[in-house]
Design a protein around this motif. Structure first.
Motif, PDB file in Angstrom:
ATOM      1  N   LEU A  35       0.825  -1.203   0.000  1.00 32.42           N
ATOM      2  CA  LEU A  35       0.000   0.000   0.000  1.00 32.42           C
ATOM      3  C   LEU A  35       0.862   1.257   0.000  1.00 32.42           C
ATOM      4  N   PHE A  36       1.949   1.231   0.771  1.00 33.91           N
ATOM      5  CA  PHE A  36       2.828   2.397   0.809  1.00 33.91           C
ATOM      6  C   PHE A  36       3.468   2.633  -0.552  1.00 33.91           C
ATOM      7  N   ARG A  37       3.965   1.561  -1.164  1.00 33.92           N
ATOM      8  CA  ARG A  37       4.590   1.696  -2.481  1.00 33.92           C
ATOM      9  C   ARG A  37       3.573   2.144  -3.537  1.00 33.92           C
ATOM     10  N   SER A  38       2.366   1.628  -3.420  1.00 34.71           N
ATOM     11  CA  SER A  38       1.319   2.034  -4.372  1.00 34.71           C
ATOM     12  C   SER A  38       0.991   3.506  -4.218  1.00 34.71           C
ATOM     13  N   ALA A  39       0.905   3.972  -2.971  1.00 28.39           N
ATOM     14  CA  ALA A  39       0.637   5.389  -2.728  1.00 28.39           C
ATOM     15  C   ALA A  39       1.771   6.252  -3.275  1.00 28.39           C
ATOM     16  N   LEU A  40       2.991   5.798  -3.054  1.00 27.45           N
ATOM     17  CA  LEU A  40       4.149   6.536  -3.547  1.00 27.45           C
ATOM     18  C   LEU A  40       4.139   6.599  -5.074  1.00 27.45           C
ATOM     19  N   PHE A  41       3.813   5.474  -5.698  1.00 22.55           N
ATOM     20  CA  PHE A  41       3.742   5.470  -7.164  1.00 22.55           C
ATOM     21  C   PHE A  41       2.653   6.411  -7.662  1.00 22.55           C
ATOM     22  N   GLU A  94       8.628   0.099 -12.412  1.00 16.84           N
ATOM     23  CA  GLU A  94       9.666  -0.888 -12.111  1.00 16.84           C
ATOM     24  C   GLU A  94      10.382  -0.580 -10.803  1.00 16.84           C
ATOM     25  N   SER A  95      10.727   0.689 -10.586  1.00 18.45           N
ATOM     26  CA  SER A  95      11.514   1.039  -9.401  1.00 18.45           C
ATOM     27  C   SER A  95      10.683   1.102  -8.120  1.00 18.45           C
ATOM     28  N   LEU A  96       9.438   1.552  -8.224  1.00 15.49           N
ATOM     29  CA  LEU A  96       8.616   1.736  -7.022  1.00 15.49           C
ATOM     30  C   LEU A  96       7.731   0.530  -6.706  1.00 15.49           C
ATOM     31  N   ARG A 109      -9.928  -1.697 -10.738  1.00 14.08           N
ATOM     32  CA  ARG A 109     -10.369  -0.643  -9.821  1.00 14.08           C
ATOM     33  C   ARG A 109      -9.649  -0.749  -8.485  1.00 14.08           C
ATOM     34  N   SER A 110      -8.416  -1.119  -8.544  1.00 12.37           N
ATOM     35  CA  SER A 110      -7.652  -1.362  -7.326  1.00 12.37           C
ATOM     36  C   SER A 110      -6.608  -0.273  -7.120  1.00 12.37           C
ATOM     37  N   PHE A 111      -6.553   0.240  -5.914  1.00 14.73           N
ATOM     38  CA  PHE A 111      -5.522   1.224  -5.574  1.00 14.73           C
ATOM     39  C   PHE A 111      -4.156   0.558  -5.522  1.00 14.73           C
ATOM     40  N   ALA A 112      -4.106  -0.622  -4.907  1.00  8.33           N
ATOM     41  CA  ALA A 112      -2.833  -1.318  -4.727  1.00  8.33           C
ATOM     42  C   ALA A 112      -2.357  -1.932  -6.038  1.00  8.33           C
ATOM     43  N   LYS A 113      -1.058  -1.857  -6.259  1.00  9.47           N
ATOM     44  CA  LYS A 113      -0.427  -2.494  -7.404  1.00  9.47           C
ATOM     45  C   LYS A 113       0.595  -3.499  -6.887  1.00  9.47           C
ATOM     46  N   ARG A 114       0.781  -4.585  -7.614  1.00  7.41           N
ATOM     47  CA  ARG A 114       1.615  -5.666  -7.142  1.00  7.41           C
ATOM     48  C   ARG A 114       2.810  -5.881  -8.057  1.00  7.41           C
ATOM     49  N   PRO A 115       3.943  -6.287  -7.496  1.00  2.75           N
ATOM     50  CA  PRO A 115       5.107  -6.565  -8.347  1.00  2.75           C
ATOM     51  C   PRO A 115       4.874  -7.802  -9.202  1.00  2.75           C
ATOM     52  N   GLY A 116       5.482  -7.817 -10.351  1.00  2.00           N
ATOM     53  CA  GLY A 116       5.350  -8.958 -11.239  1.00  2.00           C
ATOM     54  C   GLY A 116       5.742  -8.593 -12.657  1.00  2.00           C
ATOM     55  N   ARG A 117       5.479  -9.507 -13.562  1.00  2.00           N
ATOM     56  CA  ARG A 117       5.865  -9.338 -14.966  1.00  2.00           C
ATOM     57  C   ARG A 117       4.616  -9.235 -15.824  1.00  2.00           C
ATOM     58  N   ILE A 118       4.375  -8.048 -16.365  1.00  3.18           N
ATOM     59  CA  ILE A 118       3.275  -7.874 -17.307  1.00  3.18           C
ATOM     60  C   ILE A 118       3.753  -8.336 -18.679  1.00  3.18           C
ATOM     61  N   TRP A 134       6.985  10.356 -21.733  1.00  2.00           N
ATOM     62  CA  TRP A 134       6.077  10.180 -20.580  1.00  2.00           C
ATOM     63  C   TRP A 134       5.832   8.697 -20.313  1.00  2.00           C
ATOM     64  N   THR A 135       5.627   7.935 -21.376  1.00  2.00           N
ATOM     65  CA  THR A 135       5.381   6.498 -21.228  1.00  2.00           C
ATOM     66  C   THR A 135       6.598   5.799 -20.624  1.00  2.00           C
ATOM     67  N   ARG A 136       7.779   6.104 -21.136  1.00  2.00           N
ATOM     68  CA  ARG A 136       9.001   5.475 -20.610  1.00  2.00           C
ATOM     69  C   ARG A 136       9.220   5.850 -19.159  1.00  2.00           C
ATOM     70  N   GLY A 137       8.941   7.102 -18.818  1.00  5.82           N
ATOM     71  CA  GLY A 137       9.095   7.519 -17.422  1.00  5.82           C
ATOM     72  C   GLY A 137       8.150   6.776 -16.498  1.00  5.82           C
ATOM     73  N   THR A 138       6.915   6.568 -16.954  1.00  6.79           N
ATOM     74  CA  THR A 138       5.945   5.821 -16.154  1.00  6.79           C
ATOM     75  C   THR A 138       6.400   4.384 -15.970  1.00  6.79           C
ATOM     76  N   ALA A 139       6.922   3.777 -17.028  1.00 11.08           N
ATOM     77  CA  ALA A 139       7.418   2.393 -16.933  1.00 11.08           C
ATOM     78  C   ALA A 139       8.564   2.291 -15.936  1.00 11.08           C
ATOM     79  N   LYS A 140       9.445   3.276 -15.936  1.00 10.63           N
ATOM     80  CA  LYS A 140      10.569   3.267 -14.989  1.00 10.63           C
ATOM     81  C   LYS A 140      10.069   3.387 -13.552  1.00 10.63           C
ATOM     82  N   MET A 141       9.058   4.227 -13.327  1.00  9.75           N
ATOM     83  CA  MET A 141       8.502   4.372 -11.978  1.00  9.75           C
ATOM     84  C   MET A 141       7.839   3.079 -11.521  1.00  9.75           C
TER      85      MET A 141
END
Length: 246
Positions: free
Chosen positions: A2-8, A50-52, A190-199, A41-48
């Motif tokens: 949740l913290f990482r999702s909020a930060l992202f 991955e890192s966050l 419709r989820s606030f939380a995002k999870r690590p993984g491979r899209i 903008w798209t590349r920057g979002t992808a980097k965020m």
């Protein structure tokens, strides 16, 4: 998470606001400057992501993308693909609902980038507008990205495919390429939380021209849904391991 999702989310909306302001300044410059800004903008979002969050992206089947304009019929599970197609494809024209153009700055940029805005309440006139705009985009060598279900669907869920995709297949002299993905596992509908993984985005072989409408829709849905289910199953094995008995 949740913290990482909020930060992202904070970083993403701040980045989007800054990028949108910058993109507005390109409206009176050659169009390729705006498109380059959108890709940044798209590349920057992808980097965020991955890192966050720890979300990475894998694109499979690029060899199935034809040269010149094509119709890209994509599964739609998340906001992720509405952002990332501008990085996956060089200059796509996304078919998007009119309501999105009301978002300040973002909506203006979407229109100026040449996305195809459809008023879903306009009936026949909306379909005519879609056909004209898609034809113009393909003739310019751009890919038209359409989500056949018309809305985001949760992983494991199927919705009827809308008539717009069949009309494009019949009307346009362009290859139609199905695409499966698993984005909803990590960036929920419709989820606030995002999870690590491979899209994973899997670009499938084009569907041959000339199929009857009913056969085409059946073929398209079967290809996309089967490949999507396989990606979801593959992701589950990666997360939990394959514990099947041998």
């Amino acid at each position: 998470m949740l913290f990482r999702s909020a930060l992202f989310n904070i970083a993403f909306f701040a980045w989007t606001a800054v990028a949108s302001i910058g993109l507005v300044t390109t409206f009176f410059l050659p169009r390729h400057v705006l498109i380059a800004g959108v890709r940044l903008w798209t590349r920057g979002t992808a980097k965020m992501l991955e890192s966050l969050i720890g979300i990475v992206t894998e694109i499979r089947g690029r060899e199935h993308l034809p040269k010149g304009g094509a119709i890209i019929a994509s599964k739609h599970q998340s906001a992720w693909e509405t952002i990332m197609y501008s990085g996956i494809l060089p200059d796509p024209a996304l078919v998007m609902k009119k309501e999105l153009t009301r978002i300040p700055l973002y909506g203006w940029c979407a229109v100026m980038a040449g996305h195809i805005v459809v008023d879903r309440d306009a009936g026949t006139s909306a379909m005519k507008h879609l056909m004209r705009s898609a034809k113009a985009a393909v003739e310019e060598g751009r890919d038209v990205v359409i989500f056949p279900e018309g809305t985001r669907t949760e992983p494991g869920t199927r919705r009827p495919y809308q008539p717009g995709i069949a009309a494009l297949y019949t009307y346009l002299d362009a290859p139609l390429v199905p695409v499966a993905l698993n984005s909803g596992l990590y960036w929920g509908r419709r989820s606030f939380a995002k999870r690590p993984g491979r899209i994973i985005v899997e670009i499938l072989p084009p569907i041959p021209k000339g199929l009857p409408r009913k056969n085409f829709l059946k073929e398209l849905q079967e290809r996309i849904e089967s490949a999507t289910e396989s990606l979801i199953a593959e992701s589950s094995v990666e997360k939990f391991g394959d514990n099947r008995e041998v």
